[in-house]
Design a protein around this motif. Structure first.
Motif, PDB file in Angstrom:
ATOM      1  N   ASN A  26     -51.046 -50.292   5.248  1.00  0.00           N
ATOM      2  CA  ASN A  26     -51.096 -51.728   4.979  1.00  0.00           C
ATOM      3  C   ASN A  26     -51.172 -52.485   6.305  1.00  0.00           C
ATOM      4  O   ASN A  26     -50.930 -51.911   7.373  1.00  0.00           O
ATOM      5  CB  ASN A  26     -49.866 -52.149   4.157  1.00  0.00           C
ATOM      6  N   PRO A  27     -51.475 -53.775   6.282  1.00  0.00           N
ATOM      7  CA  PRO A  27     -51.645 -54.531   7.526  1.00  0.00           C
ATOM      8  C   PRO A  27     -50.382 -54.556   8.396  1.00  0.00           C
ATOM      9  O   PRO A  27     -50.479 -54.571   9.618  1.00  0.00           O
ATOM     10  CB  PRO A  27     -51.978 -55.949   7.049  1.00  0.00           C
ATOM     11  N   PHE A  28     -49.201 -54.547   7.768  1.00  0.00           N
ATOM     12  CA  PHE A  28     -47.957 -54.576   8.553  1.00  0.00           C
ATOM     13  C   PHE A  28     -47.823 -53.281   9.372  1.00  0.00           C
ATOM     14  O   PHE A  28     -47.441 -53.295  10.528  1.00  0.00           O
ATOM     15  CB  PHE A  28     -46.734 -54.738   7.631  1.00  0.00           C
ATOM     16  N   TYR A  29     -48.130 -52.167   8.703  1.00  0.00           N
ATOM     17  CA  TYR A  29     -48.057 -50.888   9.410  1.00  0.00           C
ATOM     18  C   TYR A  29     -49.092 -50.862  10.533  1.00  0.00           C
ATOM     19  O   TYR A  29     -48.799 -50.422  11.647  1.00  0.00           O
ATOM     20  CB  TYR A  29     -48.293 -49.713   8.446  1.00  0.00           C
ATOM     21  N   LYS A  30     -50.305 -51.352  10.214  1.00  0.00           N
ATOM     22  CA  LYS A  30     -51.368 -51.349  11.229  1.00  0.00           C
ATOM     23  C   LYS A  30     -50.938 -52.155  12.456  1.00  0.00           C
ATOM     24  O   LYS A  30     -51.155 -51.740  13.591  1.00  0.00           O
ATOM     25  CB  LYS A  30     -52.655 -51.954  10.649  1.00  0.00           C
TER      26      LYS A  30
ATOM     27  N   ASP B 280     -51.789 -40.905  13.121  1.00  0.00           N
ATOM     28  CA  ASP B 280     -51.642 -41.218  11.689  1.00  0.00           C
ATOM     29  C   ASP B 280     -52.609 -42.325  11.287  1.00  0.00           C
ATOM     30  O   ASP B 280     -53.259 -42.260  10.235  1.00  0.00           O
ATOM     31  CB  ASP B 280     -50.203 -41.657  11.391  1.00  0.00           C
ATOM     32  N   GLY B 281     -52.681 -43.348  12.125  1.00  0.00           N
ATOM     33  CA  GLY B 281     -53.582 -44.469  11.833  1.00  0.00           C
ATOM     34  C   GLY B 281     -55.029 -44.020  11.792  1.00  0.00           C
ATOM     35  O   GLY B 281     -55.782 -44.401  10.874  1.00  0.00           O
ATOM     36  N   ILE B 282     -55.421 -43.195  12.746  1.00  0.00           N
ATOM     37  CA  ILE B 282     -56.816 -42.684  12.770  1.00  0.00           C
ATOM     38  C   ILE B 282     -57.091 -41.887  11.500  1.00  0.00           C
ATOM     39  O   ILE B 282     -58.144 -42.028  10.875  1.00  0.00           O
ATOM     40  CB  ILE B 282     -57.039 -41.815  14.040  1.00  0.00           C
ATOM     41  N   MET B 283     -56.126 -41.065  11.099  1.00  0.00           N
ATOM     42  CA  MET B 283     -56.323 -40.238   9.899  1.00  0.00           C
ATOM     43  C   MET B 283     -56.473 -41.105   8.658  1.00  0.00           C
ATOM     44  O   MET B 283     -57.315 -40.831   7.790  1.00  0.00           O
ATOM     45  CB  MET B 283     -55.144 -39.281   9.725  1.00  0.00           C
ATOM     46  N   LEU B 284     -55.672 -42.160   8.575  1.00  0.00           N
ATOM     47  CA  LEU B 284     -55.727 -43.008   7.384  1.00  0.00           C
ATOM     48  C   LEU B 284     -57.039 -43.781   7.303  1.00  0.00           C
ATOM     49  O   LEU B 284     -57.566 -44.029   6.213  1.00  0.00           O
ATOM     50  CB  LEU B 284     -54.554 -43.993   7.393  1.00  0.00           C
ATOM     51  N   ARG B 285     -57.569 -44.177   8.442  1.00  0.00           N
ATOM     52  CA  ARG B 285     -58.793 -44.993   8.432  1.00  0.00           C
ATOM     53  C   ARG B 285     -60.059 -44.140   8.419  1.00  0.00           C
ATOM     54  O   ARG B 285     -61.012 -44.460   7.746  1.00  0.00           O
ATOM     55  CB  ARG B 285     -58.771 -45.950   9.618  1.00  0.00           C
ATOM     56  N   GLU B 286     -60.040 -43.019   9.183  1.00  0.00           N
ATOM     57  CA  GLU B 286     -61.248 -42.171   9.250  1.00  0.00           C
ATOM     58  C   GLU B 286     -61.275 -41.134   8.130  1.00  0.00           C
ATOM     59  O   GLU B 286     -62.330 -40.593   7.818  1.00  0.00           O
ATOM     60  CB  GLU B 286     -61.303 -41.459  10.607  1.00  0.00           C
TER      61      GLU B 286
END
Lengths: 203, 406
Positions: A26-30, B280-286
């Motif tokens: 979600n945007p908060f986590y991002k 984690d962020g890269i995995m969630l988006r890619e």
């Protein structure tokens, strides 16, 4: 005082933003993620300057004399060579410091492993087979070593060695798993205590 | 008449016992207080097997140096460049110890010492001894066993490398996880998703990172052949540079240098959990179809592997971090346990150096198992025949002492 309260609210907000990942992205986590990565990368730059480059290179170059001073030019030049990666034409030069570092690492790794792991573990396993503990220990070590012996195909009866070894390995992993989970629970308790005590003052 | 026959009240008996104990304590402490003597047999010598800039001083413990004696406190060490002084205090050692290492000296310079026993109210000073001269040693004879083991290992590795270079077929058994690497790359391609590769927090000097680079090379080559995007977020800038070189080389070998994009192999951060959050962020988006965790990992392993599991990626892990292997085994589809990773990198890239190294290691393991078998038999025989043949036990103790690492 106001700064302290503000700091607590920001820390609590960021903690909840990170925890919100448990629901979904979600945007908060991002926001929290990008802030964390950015701040830690920036902190890393300052850390490298303050704890590596300045005290170990710049300050020592000023304070040392003779060979101990000029030898510092070697790591300095190797470090500068890494910057050639920015130029397409001379990027290959950066392979020199990489090769140097890999070579040093592998070389030190051999003696370090022999001295730190191999000999002490061998010494601890050389035991008379006079107690159940000793028997289990020796069988466990020998079968586990053979599990990582790749020059032989273990088939038929010899496959029993691998089966025994994997039992020992998995028991060891199970114990390690439980031990580490307990440590993680304590980390969770720490964050929950921060939210409930420092932030909400419930406990 | 016996003492028990005397009519003494209970309280009087307690007083008598206390009086006797008090007299005993007084006599002991009096004896100790009169034992104020200076340390004897003080020696100064160059600290053996070191890189210099260190002198060792030792002495005999004084009679007053006992745990029950509160009057004696510690030994103080004084040093001077001249036997007639002036001396300055360079440190102290608490009672019970009789050796001090002075690591504030210069090489090839003469130093003189005395040791002072410090009591509560007084001191007793030893004679001045010296000179002691610190000299760096080229060779640490206490580690001769490490040298011997390293030589044996190196000779075996070089010998097998030479055999591999001559084209000899050297057998390496296949590991289950190796087949899965090709399957995972193929699966990501079929799904139209990228591949993610992480070295964890390993640095370039870790042997496991070097092995992971070899695995990365194979994966990069496959991904270039299948035209699948490969993402390699990094925690260490030097590892990032090495990863970029490896991927670039693999893409060239696959005939697809145009596919190489440096931005797909970025540096995230050196912070442990910052890196975990970034990956984690890269995995969630890619949403990669295949994830490879190859290298050295710490507490971030489960956070990242769980995220990989949640996005439905096929995950193949490989690490020598014993504490993290259980988490990878729980969360990933395949896990290369410890040295299996080296075997995998060798299997995927069977050049003579890699193959020879692995075979050399295997030969070392065979020798180790042989040593275990022989010494354990000697140990057991020594235990069972300790009375009729004590020499077996002596042989066992001598053999075991050889393995002491200093």
């Amino acid at each position: 005082m106001i700064l302290h309260i503000l700091g607590t609210w920001i820390a609590a907000g960021l903690t909840i933003a990170i925890f919100s990942f448990l629901y979904k992205d979600n945007p908060f986590y991002k926001f929290a993620e990008h802030l964390y990565v950015g701040v830690s990368a920036g902190f890393g730059v300052i850390y490298v300057w303050a704890f590596d480059l300045k005290p170990m290179l710049v300050d020592r170059f000023i304070s040392e004399h003779g060979v101990e001073r000029w030898i510092l030019l070697v790591p300095a030049i190797l470090g500068i060579l890494m910057l050639t990666r920015w130029t397409e034409k001379y990027a290959y030069i950066s392979r020199l410091p990489i090769a140097f570092t890999v070579g040093i690492g592998a070389g030190l790794g051999i003696t370090g492993s022999v001295q730190g792991f191999l000999l002490p573990q061998m010494q601890a396993t050389l035991l008379p087979l006079t107690t159940i503990n000793n028997v289990i220990l020796v069988i466990g070590v020998v079968t586990t070593i053979l599990y990582f012996y790749f020059s032989h195909e273990f088939k038929g009866a010899s496959n029993i060695i691998l089966r025994v070894a994997i039992v020992f390995i998995m028991v060891s992993f199970g114990a390690s798993f439980g031990y580490t989970v307990m440590a993680r629970i304590s980390l969770l308790i720490g964050r929950m205590f921060f939210l409930l005590s420092d932030w909400l003052h419930i406990i | 008449m016996r003492i028990s026959d005397l009519k003494i009240s209970k309280i009087s008996r307690y007083y008598m016992v206390l009086l006797i104990l008090g007299l005993m304590v007084f006599s002991i402490s009096f004896a100790q207080e009169t034992n104020i003597v200076a340390p004897a047999n003080v020696r100064v010598f160059d600290t053996p097997n070191d890189g210099g800039k260190s002198l060792s001083v030792d002495w005999d413990l004084i009679p007053a140096d006992t745990a029950l004696n509160p009057n004696f406190i510690r030994y103080e060490i004084y040093r001077s460049g001249n036997p007639s002084g002036p001396f300055s205090n360079v440190g102290f050692i608490l009672k019970g110890s009789n050796q001090y290492q002075d690591q504030t000296v210069l090489n090839h310079k003469k130093y003189y010492y005395y040791v002072q026993a410090a009591f509560k109210d007084t001191t007793a000073q030893s004679a001045v001894i010296g000179p002691g001269i610190s000299i760096p040693q080229w060779f640490n004879i206490a580690r001769i066993n490490v040298l011997l083991a390293t030589i044996i290992l190196s000779v075996l590795v070089v010998w097998y490398i030479e055999r591999a270079k001559k084209g000899e077929k050297l057998f390496i058994r296949r590991i289950a996880g190796i087949d899965a690497i090709d399957d995972a790359v193929g699966r990501a391609t079929e799904m139209g998703r990228p591949i993610l590769f992480s070295f964890g927090l390993g640095v370039i000097t870790d042997v496991v990172t070097i092995a992971a680079l070899s695995i990365l090379g194979k994966i990069a080559k496959k991904s270039a052949e299948y035209q699948t995007k490969l993402l390699v977020p990094n925690n260490d800038p030097i590892v990032m540079a090495a990863a970029q070189e490896t991927v670039k080389q693999s893409y060239i070998e696959a005939g697809r240098p145009d596919m190489y994009n440096e931005n797909n192999i970025p540096f995230l951060t050196s912070d442990q959990f910052g890196y975990a959050a970034g990956v984690d962020g890269i995995m969630l988006r890619e949403r990669p179809g295949a994830v490879f965790w190859q290298g050295y990992f710490y507490a971030e392993s489960l956070i990242m592997a769980e995220t990989g599991h949640s996005i439905g990626a096929i995950q193949i892990a490989g690490t020598t971090a014993v504490t993290q292997l259980p988490f990878f085994i729980a969360a990933c589809d395949y896990t290369l346990i410890g040295e299996e990773m080296y075997a995998a990198s060798c299997y995927l890239n069977p050049d003579p150096q890699m193959l020879g190294s692995l075979k050399g290691e295997d030969a070392s393991k065979a020798i180790i198992v042989g040593i275990f078998t022989i010494i354990v038999i000697i140990a057991t025989a020594g235990f069972l025949l300790v009375k009729p043949m004590p020499i077996i036990n002596k042989i066992f103790e001598t053999l075991v002492s050889w393995f002491t690492a200093k």
